[in-house]
Design an enzyme around this catalytic site. Sequence first.
Site, PDB file in Angstrom:
ATOM      1  N   HIS A 170     -76.556 -72.039 -18.988  1.00 34.75           N
ATOM      2  CA  HIS A 170     -75.806 -71.019 -19.703  1.00 34.75           C
ATOM      3  C   HIS A 170     -76.405 -70.745 -21.091  1.00 34.75           C
ATOM      4  O   HIS A 170     -76.602 -69.587 -21.486  1.00 34.75           O
ATOM      5  CB  HIS A 170     -74.359 -71.494 -19.826  1.00 34.75           C
ATOM      6  CG  HIS A 170     -73.465 -70.564 -20.578  1.00 34.75           C
ATOM      7  ND1 HIS A 170     -72.944 -69.433 -20.015  1.00 34.75           N
ATOM      8  CD2 HIS A 170     -73.004 -70.610 -21.852  1.00 34.75           C
ATOM      9  CE1 HIS A 170     -72.197 -68.811 -20.910  1.00 34.75           C
ATOM     10  NE2 HIS A 170     -72.213 -69.504 -22.030  1.00 34.75           N
ATOM     11  N   GLU A 209     -78.606 -67.368 -22.232  1.00 35.56           N
ATOM     12  CA  GLU A 209     -78.107 -66.575 -23.340  1.00 35.56           C
ATOM     13  C   GLU A 209     -79.193 -66.325 -24.393  1.00 35.56           C
ATOM     14  O   GLU A 209     -79.387 -65.197 -24.854  1.00 35.56           O
ATOM     15  CB  GLU A 209     -76.906 -67.297 -23.964  1.00 35.56           C
ATOM     16  CG  GLU A 209     -76.131 -66.479 -24.962  1.00 35.56           C
ATOM     17  CD  GLU A 209     -75.610 -65.180 -24.405  1.00 35.56           C
ATOM     18  OE1 GLU A 209     -75.143 -65.158 -23.254  1.00 35.56           O
ATOM     19  OE2 GLU A 209     -75.684 -64.169 -25.130  1.00 35.56           O
ATOM     20  N   LYS A 258     -81.974 -63.994 -22.989  1.00 36.67           N
ATOM     21  CA  LYS A 258     -81.517 -62.603 -22.934  1.00 36.67           C
ATOM     22  C   LYS A 258     -81.635 -61.934 -24.303  1.00 36.67           C
ATOM     23  O   LYS A 258     -82.098 -60.799 -24.413  1.00 36.67           O
ATOM     24  CB  LYS A 258     -80.051 -62.541 -22.487  1.00 36.67           C
ATOM     25  CG  LYS A 258     -79.844 -62.402 -21.017  1.00 36.67           C
ATOM     26  CD  LYS A 258     -78.395 -62.051 -20.680  1.00 36.67           C
ATOM     27  CE  LYS A 258     -77.401 -62.823 -21.498  1.00 36.67           C
ATOM     28  NZ  LYS A 258     -76.008 -62.471 -21.272  1.00 36.67           N
ATOM     29  N   ASN A 259     -81.232 -62.648 -25.325  1.00 28.01           N
ATOM     30  CA  ASN A 259     -81.306 -62.101 -26.678  1.00 28.01           C
ATOM     31  C   ASN A 259     -82.746 -61.809 -27.081  1.00 28.01           C
ATOM     32  O   ASN A 259     -83.033 -60.774 -27.683  1.00 28.01           O
ATOM     33  CB  ASN A 259     -80.679 -63.063 -27.681  1.00 28.01           C
ATOM     34  CG  ASN A 259     -79.177 -62.905 -27.749  1.00 28.01           C
ATOM     35  OD1 ASN A 259     -78.672 -61.958 -28.335  1.00 28.01           O
ATOM     36  ND2 ASN A 259     -78.463 -63.809 -27.113  1.00 28.01           N
TER      37      ASN A 259
HETATM   38  C1  W6P Z   1     -83.200 -61.545 -32.037  1.00 25.60           C
HETATM   39  C2  W6P Z   1     -81.741 -61.794 -32.286  1.00 25.60           C
HETATM   40  C3  W6P Z   1     -81.556 -63.082 -31.552  1.00 25.60           C
HETATM   41  C4  W6P Z   1     -80.426 -63.859 -31.389  1.00 25.60           C
HETATM   42  C5  W6P Z   1     -80.526 -65.026 -30.646  1.00 25.60           C
HETATM   43  C6  W6P Z   1     -81.708 -65.418 -30.067  1.00 25.60           C
HETATM   44  C7  W6P Z   1     -82.846 -64.636 -30.226  1.00 25.60           C
HETATM   45  C8  W6P Z   1     -82.761 -63.467 -30.962  1.00 25.60           C
HETATM   46  N1  W6P Z   1     -83.741 -62.535 -31.264  1.00 25.60           N
HETATM   47  O1  W6P Z   1     -83.831 -60.594 -32.437  1.00 25.60           O
END
Ligand code: W6P
Length: 442
Positions: free
Chosen positions: A283, A287, A290-291
């Site tokens: 999970h 997450e 994906k970001n």
């Molecule tokens: C981004 C914003 C973010 C949040 C969490 C993990 C990776 C990333 N990259 O630009």
Amino acid sequence: PQLYDKIKYFARFPQTGVSLRQMVLFGQKPSQGTLFKASQFLHEELPIRLAHRVKELDELPQNLSHMPSIVKVKNWYAQSFQELIDLKAPQISNAMREQLISRSEHLPHSVPNPSLAKMIKPQNVLQTSVPIAHRYYNNIEQVDCSPEIIDYTSTFVKTIEKVKRRHDPVVTTIAQGILEYKEHLNSPVIDTEIQRFLDRFYMSRIGIRMLIGQHVELYRGPSRKNYVGVICTKTKLREVAMDAVANAKFICEEHYGLFKAPEVRMFCPGDIEFMYVPSHLNHMLFELLKNSLRAVVERYGSDYEDEYPPIKLIIAHGKEDITIKVSDEGGGIPRSGIPLVWTYMYTTATAQELEPEFSQSDFKAPMAGFGYGLPISRLYARYFGGDLKLISMEGYGTDAYLHLNRLSNSDEPLIYTHEEDFIQYKEQPSIQYDEQIEAVSG
Ligand code: W6P
């Protein structure tokens, strides 16, 4: 009314934490007697935890606690509480009673209303169960279980499975409640109190679901090799990571209509195996990936397919920690925007996106969730003594550090406070949403 008296009464008991280590020591080949003992423990621990949640939902700022979705969630907790305390525990033999000591010695010093205590006590589970986790986490063998006990153990499992299912939509429903609240407010501020509440609330939910999931799995018998309940004693980090990468890339390709999502390069020294809950790990990684994928695709656009800078997934392990760094070159976010990443009230989701069919379960999320993915992933990390941190270079990219404690002996966080998370809000309590969003977007 009467139900609420009982809830208030149960909410006066302290919650009892269970560590990962305790769960694993306990769960090896449980006998019928052990499963009964576990049921006894949960049969009082779960109502206590549920009662604490109802109480906290009740004590939220008026406007928020009265939002329809919040009331809905509160009713689920109250209903689950009721189903548990309505379930009769069987009579037990003297032999067994000796092994199960009463929790009544841990009663709160003053019972709000003595007649209330009398009303609850006689037929209640409080009489027969064990007070603290280490008493509970002793396997017992030589207990002769009556058909009644066997029957009770089986009914109990069905009851808690039903409770768990009822609470599946809690995260999205609370998110809906927050939306209702934001619409209701004229000047939506980032409310530290609400932030704290939600961190505590979701952390508690993780714990409750862990206890239920663990018990149900133990009852259903040994599943896969190296598993104790939902815990895998030899979680293969590389395997879980590869799985999360494949899933995140697939979701990304679907969402942006790409032929090929950005590459994810994994650097993993050997085959790291450690004790963890694979579903939690999956999970969190999913997450983060994906970001990162989203940041890269949105920075370069969809016509750039073969030239995206790869995302790096670097895994390191020491004595204490296993750390996973997810590194992207997606342009980063400004330093001032980092605290917003962890807030629940800063979400771009719409009511439609929160519809049940949009994201039904805990572990199935769309590409752009409703903004709860990161704060909740951090709670998963912290639940077993780890953490999740973001370091960003504005104009270049972001590094997410997922630290997992490999000693796995941290206590279950029941009184959840991370004061350092709130310093930012304390210093600028009156900053409003729109101003902050502007600050973030330039
Ligand atoms: C981004 C914003 C973010 C949040 C969490 C993990 C990776 C990333 N990259 O630009």
